[in-house]
Design an enzyme around this catalytic site. Structure first.
Site, short mmCIF file in Angstrom:
data_model
loop_
_atom_site.label_atom_id
_atom_site.label_comp_id
_atom_site.label_asym_id
_atom_site.label_seq_id
_atom_site.Cartn_x
_atom_site.Cartn_y
_atom_site.Cartn_z
N GLU A 92 -27.26 151.48 75.89
CA GLU A 92 -26.06 151.47 76.73
C GLU A 92 -25.02 150.45 76.27
O GLU A 92 -23.85 150.77 76.13
CB GLU A 92 -26.47 151.20 78.19
CG GLU A 92 -25.29 151.15 79.14
CD GLU A 92 -25.73 150.98 80.60
OE1 GLU A 92 -26.93 150.88 80.86
OE2 GLU A 92 -24.83 150.94 81.46
N LYS A 114 -35.86 143.55 84.50
CA LYS A 114 -35.12 143.69 83.23
C LYS A 114 -35.29 142.43 82.38
O LYS A 114 -35.41 141.32 82.93
CB LYS A 114 -33.65 143.95 83.49
CG LYS A 114 -33.38 145.33 84.08
CD LYS A 114 -31.89 145.70 84.07
CE LYS A 114 -31.70 147.03 84.79
NZ LYS A 114 -30.35 147.59 84.65
N ARG A 164 -38.39 148.10 91.27
CA ARG A 164 -37.45 147.41 90.37
C ARG A 164 -36.77 146.20 91.03
O ARG A 164 -36.49 146.21 92.23
CB ARG A 164 -36.38 148.39 89.86
CG ARG A 164 -36.99 149.47 88.98
CD ARG A 164 -35.95 150.46 88.55
NE ARG A 164 -35.22 150.09 87.36
CZ ARG A 164 -33.90 150.08 87.25
NH1 ARG A 164 -33.13 150.35 88.28
NH2 ARG A 164 -33.33 149.78 86.10
N GLU A 196 -24.13 142.35 67.28
CA GLU A 196 -23.74 141.19 68.10
C GLU A 196 -22.48 140.53 67.54
O GLU A 196 -21.59 140.12 68.29
CB GLU A 196 -24.89 140.18 68.16
CG GLU A 196 -24.57 138.96 69.01
CD GLU A 196 -25.72 137.96 69.07
OE1 GLU A 196 -26.56 137.94 68.15
OE2 GLU A 196 -25.78 137.20 70.06
N ASP A 206 -27.89 142.57 82.60
CA ASP A 206 -28.08 144.01 82.44
C ASP A 206 -28.03 144.45 80.99
O ASP A 206 -27.02 145.04 80.56
CB ASP A 206 -26.99 144.73 83.25
CG ASP A 206 -27.28 146.20 83.42
OD1 ASP A 206 -28.35 146.64 83.00
OD2 ASP A 206 -26.43 146.90 84.00
N GLU A 242 -27.30 148.77 93.76
CA GLU A 242 -26.18 149.65 93.41
C GLU A 242 -26.10 150.86 94.36
O GLU A 242 -26.10 152.01 93.93
CB GLU A 242 -26.31 150.10 91.95
CG GLU A 242 -26.25 148.91 90.99
CD GLU A 242 -26.25 149.28 89.51
OE1 GLU A 242 -26.82 150.32 89.16
OE2 GLU A 242 -25.66 148.51 88.73
O1 GCW Z 1 -26.90 149.14 83.68
C1 GCW Z 1 -26.85 149.82 84.84
C2 GCW Z 1 -26.45 151.16 84.40
C3 GCW Z 1 -26.72 152.20 85.44
C4 GCW Z 1 -28.21 152.12 85.80
C5 GCW Z 1 -28.50 150.72 86.31
C6 GCW Z 1 -29.97 150.52 86.63
C7 GCW Z 1 -29.71 153.84 86.44
O2 GCW Z 1 -25.09 151.14 84.04
O3 GCW Z 1 -26.38 153.44 84.90
O4 GCW Z 1 -28.58 153.09 86.73
O5 GCW Z 1 -28.17 149.78 85.35
O6 GCW Z 1 -30.67 149.97 85.77
O7 GCW Z 1 -30.41 150.86 87.69
#
Ligand code: GCW
Length: 680
Positions: free
Chosen positions: A394, A361, A320, A512, A366, A287
């Site tokens: 989130e 993750k 990460r 959900e 996400d 990102e």
């Molecule tokens: O889900 C996304 C989020 C971002 C976040 C990113 C990540 C910290 O919308 O806000 O940034 O993941 O995990 O790096």
């Protein structure tokens, strides 16, 4: 501020027994208290005795006969020579003798001062929950060496994806002068066994890039000292391009000597002030964050360079794996974001240093309300891995809706990777057990802020608590954790405990049901990620699509004629997900594009499932509100009012979700609800 009002009632007998125990704290070796974590253990017991029982314990060093709590660490213990091996550094033994009599004692033996502190918190937990400790004989040690909390706090005081106010660490570009909230937070985290915290956002902006500079060391030392007292190590998120962005070098190429020396010098300075510094957390080439790709290097080159700088001091790099193309063309059907992490990282297996751990993750996308488990977990036998959860809600209601995430995390941890045949669970892969790795564990994105209730929705505290408990012991069930937490938080009323327990346990399925169906995800308002917007991400660059048209919906990720994502799993998952008939209902739209009339295992068609779950989900959200309203008078009024207002919002918002989703799919498909309910 609610302490006291919600406390567990104790019988006179139990109270008498606890008071006798807390009358004396005996430390076998007084020099122990020069260790901050051991001093904290004594202090916590004193606090408990004073706040809960109104007594001031005598703190003594002699082991003379008499009732009390005895604190010791294994190398000073005399009754079991194998204790140290058994407990490890962070483990502890609790052992009761003659409780209830004049000589009744509870001995806490830690493998180290940290273990002693965890054991002490265990005792406190039992006493607050009104448990009978008279027969107590147990040994515990954490399943995971790393139990990390990730703050996404920015120096300006904001928190990325923060839903509970501003940062307790920073305001206006500086570290808070008053860190008392940080101390309380350290206490919360240690009480559930968290042992490391990175205190700034993984998106490291300009001010935070300076955190590793010499002039910031006294500030970092101030924070580290607070966490040290709770056996928690400090970590920093670092900017991969630091040498360039701080104006010191013209390159951040990880293979350049200047760059390597630059980082080594930063590490020297850090450890000079912070001898127990944990290490760096890095989001690179993700990102728009800088990373090794700029220089034609890969993730192993990048991570190893930082690892080499930290290694002489015992530090680690947490790197990460949230790496994917975030500028994808929605017209391009061959690129699949779900595949990215596995494709980037598995070829690098065996190349990472032993003091690097990859943070992955839980799902391949996400933190959606429902995703399959990331196939990268367990897929790199020669690499340390930890799993990343997001307590910050989130995509799961932003701490305005109730969503107890422990059941979701449990599913991920108990997932079979089949990396070494049966029993190769994610839990064993990330603990390091499966592949006999030196490092491993769990990290979570924090859900706290400066809100009076810490987490916005007071019941979202169960996620923070549950995260720590699960990281310590992944065998605990979601119910056990919910039970512990409700007892400790709302102990006084059995009715409150029962209702809240049920609310927690039902909350993830409810959330959900009225949001994105069957694993498809992403039907949220762009940017804020709160509230429904079915096509919000459909024509965007983020790789997050549902492909709904007039005849069907879902993403074809099969190997036969889709993106090929299913091939990243081992058998039997590979063929299970590949087959439209074998694929579990709850993930069907993640793996397949199917007609609206397709029948699920449940017997319902997709479209009817969407309608039914959305009507039922909104109804269930209304019932959560009702259930809570029934607790008025059973819990303190401030907590009551805050939760009440959150559930009013949730109930209304769930109706909105229901109507937007149902209407969208009715209009797309033209298929009416079998039951003729109102769709717009
Ligand atoms: O889900 C996304 C989020 C971002 C976040 C990113 C990540 C910290 O919308 O806000 O940034 O993941 O995990 O790096």
């Amino acid at each position: 501020q609610v302490e006291g009002l919600n406390r567990m009632e104790l019988s006179t007998e139990l109270k008498g027994c606890y008071e006798k125990l807390l009358s004396h704290i005996v430390i076998t070796d007084l020099t122990l208290t020069s260790h901050p974590a051991a001093a904290t253990a004594v202090d916590e017991l004193k606090k408990l005795a004073e706040a809960r029982f109104g007594i001031t314990p005598v703190v003594a060093s002699s082991a003379e006969l008499g009732a009390g709590i005895r604190l010791t660490v294994s190398d000073t213990s005399d009754f079991n020579p194998n204790e140290e091996a058994l407990l490890g550094e962070e483990g502890y033994r609790l052992s009761a003798t003659s409780i209830g009599q004049e000589t009744g004692r509870l001995t806490v033996t830690g493998g180290s001062p940290a273990g002693l502190l965890y054991g002490t918190f265990h005792v406190i937990r039992l006493l607050l929950a009104g448990e009978d400790v008279s027969m107590l004989q147990l040994v515990e040690r954490p399943a995971n060496p790393l139990r990390l909390m990730n703050q996404w706090d920015n120096a300006d005081g904001s928190i990325e994806r923060g839903y509970a106010g501003n940062s307790i660490f920073y305001e206006q570009g500086r570290i808070h002068a008053d860190l008392s909230r940080v101390r309380d937070y350290a206490r919360l985290l240690a009480s559930v066994g968290v042992n490391g915290i990175s205190i700034n956002n993984v998106n490291v902006h300009a001010v935070e890039t300076t955190f590793i500079q010499r002039h910031m060391m006294p500030e970092m030392a101030r924070i580290a000292a607070i966490f040290r007292a709770y056996a928690i190590k400090l970590y920093l998120s670092v900017n991969f391009a630091s040498p360039v962005e701080l104006g010191e070098l013209r390159t951040a190429d990880p293979l350049e000597n200047d760059v390597r020396n630059w980082w080594a010098a930063r590490a020297e300075e850090l450890y000079a002030m912070l001898p127990d510094f944990g290490g760096f957390l890095v989001k690179a080439d993700s990102e728009h964050r800088p990373g090794p790709f700029t220089y034609g290097r890969d993730h192993a080159d990048g991570a190893n360079m930082l690892a080499d700088a930290l290694a002489p001091h015992g530090g680690i790099v947490v790197w990460r794996c949230f790496v994917y193309n975030c500028t994808q063309d929605w017209r391009d059907r061959s690129t699949d974001r779900a595949k990215a992490a596995y494709d980037h990282f598995t070829p690098l297996d065996g190349r990472f240093r032993d003091n690097v751990v990859l943070q992955i993750k839980n799902g391949p996308m996400d933190f959606q309300v429902r995703e399959p488990v990331s196939p990268l977990l367990g897929a790199m036998p020669r690499t340390n891995q930890i799993i990343e959860f997001q307590a910050a809600q989130e995509y799961t209601g932003q701490q305005r809706h109730l969503c107890y995430l422990v059941p979701q995390w449990k599913e991920a941890l108990s997932f079979e990777t089949y990396a070494q045949g049966e029993g190769s669970t994610v839990s064993r892969a990330v603990s390091g057990q499966l592949h006999n790795r030196p490092l491993g564990g769990i990290a979570s994105v924090s859900n706290i802020g400066d809100d009076a209730f810490w987490t916005g929705h007071p019941l979202a505290q169960a996620n923070l608590y549950g995260y720590g408990r699960l990281a310590w012991n992944p065998q605990l069930t979601s119910e056990e954790i919910a039970d512990e937490w409700t007892k400790l938080t709302f102990g006084s009323s059995e009715q409150a405990r029962t209702v809240i327990h049920q609310m927690l346990m039902s909350s993830w399925p409810i959330y959900e049901s009225y949001t994105a169906p069957l694993g498809v995800g992403w039907m949220v308002t762009p940017h804020t990620h709160y509230g429904p917007d079915v096509d919000g991400y459909e024509y965007s660059r983020w790789g997050t699509y549902h492909f709904a048209d007039r005849s069907g919906i879902g993403v074809n990720r099969t190997t036969a004629n889709g993106t090929g994502y299913t091939a990243q799993y081992r058998e039997p998952h590979r063929s299970g997900y590949e087959s439209v008939t074998a694929c579990p209902d709850e993930l069907l739209l993640f793996f397949h594009h199917v007609p609206y009339e397709h029948r699920l295992h449940s017997g319902k068609t997709i479209i009817q499932h969407i309608y039914d779950t959305h009507f039922e989900g909104a109804e269930a959200a209304a019932q959560l509100l009702q259930a809570w309203t029934g607790l008025e008078g059973f819990i303190d009024s401030e907590t009551y009012a805050r939760v009440q207002s959150r559930h009013e919002e949730q109930a209304a918002h769930a109706t909105h979700w229901r109507d937007v989703i149902n209407t969208y799919f009715y209009r797309k498909s033209g298929i009416a609800d079998e039951r003729g309910r109102k769709i717009y």
